[in-house]
Design a protein around this motif. Structure first.
Motif, short mmCIF file in Angstrom:
data_model
loop_
_atom_site.label_atom_id
_atom_site.label_comp_id
_atom_site.label_asym_id
_atom_site.label_seq_id
_atom_site.Cartn_x
_atom_site.Cartn_y
_atom_site.Cartn_z
N ASN A 1 3.12 85.81 2.86
CA ASN A 1 3.94 84.71 3.36
C ASN A 1 4.90 84.28 2.26
O ASN A 1 4.50 84.16 1.11
N GLU B 1 8.27 81.65 1.07
CA GLU B 1 9.05 80.45 1.29
C GLU B 1 10.11 80.44 0.20
O GLU B 1 9.81 80.70 -0.96
N TYR C 1 14.16 79.07 3.95
CA TYR C 1 13.46 79.91 4.91
C TYR C 1 11.97 79.96 4.65
O TYR C 1 11.50 79.68 3.55
N ALA D 1 8.92 82.84 5.80
CA ALA D 1 8.63 84.13 6.43
C ALA D 1 7.11 84.29 6.41
O ALA D 1 6.51 84.38 5.35
N ASP D 2 6.50 84.26 7.60
CA ASP D 2 5.05 84.36 7.68
C ASP D 2 4.67 85.09 8.96
O ASP D 2 5.48 85.82 9.52
N ASN E 1 4.63 84.17 11.78
CA ASN E 1 5.51 83.78 12.87
C ASN E 1 6.92 84.33 12.71
O ASN E 1 7.83 83.95 13.45
N GLY E 2 7.14 85.19 11.73
CA GLY E 2 8.45 85.80 11.52
C GLY E 2 9.30 85.05 10.50
O GLY E 2 8.83 84.15 9.81
N PHE E 3 10.56 85.44 10.44
CA PHE E 3 11.52 84.85 9.51
C PHE E 3 12.13 83.63 10.18
O PHE E 3 12.65 83.70 11.29
N GLN E 4 12.04 82.46 9.51
CA GLN E 4 12.50 81.21 10.09
C GLN E 4 13.48 80.52 9.14
O GLN E 4 13.07 79.72 8.30
N PRO E 5 14.76 80.85 9.24
CA PRO E 5 15.75 80.22 8.37
C PRO E 5 16.17 78.85 8.88
O PRO E 5 16.11 78.57 10.07
N GLN E 6 16.59 77.99 7.95
CA GLN E 6 17.13 76.68 8.29
C GLN E 6 18.37 76.45 7.44
O GLN E 6 18.31 76.56 6.22
#
Length: 121
Positions: A62, A64, A81, A83-84, A86-91
């Motif tokens: 995972n 961050e 971002y 990434a775990d 649950n996938g890649f989650q950018p903000q």
């Protein structure tokens, strides 16, 4: 054949960046080898990157992190971002936001849900 090789070399040299060399002003890294790591670096042109990782429950690592870079108008863009599992989650403010669905699309979704509730496939 020599002409082709020479032409390829000329293209490579011509395509090489001609801008100034970017210097790394800080570079910190640590990696324990078990999925735990940290790194951060910053360049003199305003680009910076940092991330940390930990082992995940499903065998993945995972992560961050955040990266920043200058835009043409002089402001600094930032992307955070995770990434775990649950996938890649950018903000970021740079990422386009979802626009509201049009009324006819919402109507179709409601109709499909009603049909599913009645057992229609």
């Amino acid at each position: 054949m020599k002409l082709v090789i020479f032409a390829c070399l000329v293209v490579v040299v011509a395509a090489a960046p001609q801008d100034k060399i970017v210097e790394i002003i800080s570079d910190q890294r640590s990696d324990s080898g078990d999925g735990n790591f940290n790194y951060a670096f910053e360049a003199d042109n305003g680009i910076s990157v940092s991330a940390s990782g930990t082992p995940g429950a499903a065998g993945q690592v995972n992560m961050e992190g955040v990266f920043r870079f200058p835009l043409d108008d002089g402001t600094i863009a930032e992307v955070r971002y995770i990434a775990d599992e649950n996938g890649f989650q950018p903000q970021s403010d740079l990422i386009p936001k979802d626009h509201p669905l049009p009324a006819h699309a919402l109507q179709q979704i409601r109709f499909a849900e009603e049909q599913r509730a009645k057992g229609v496939e």
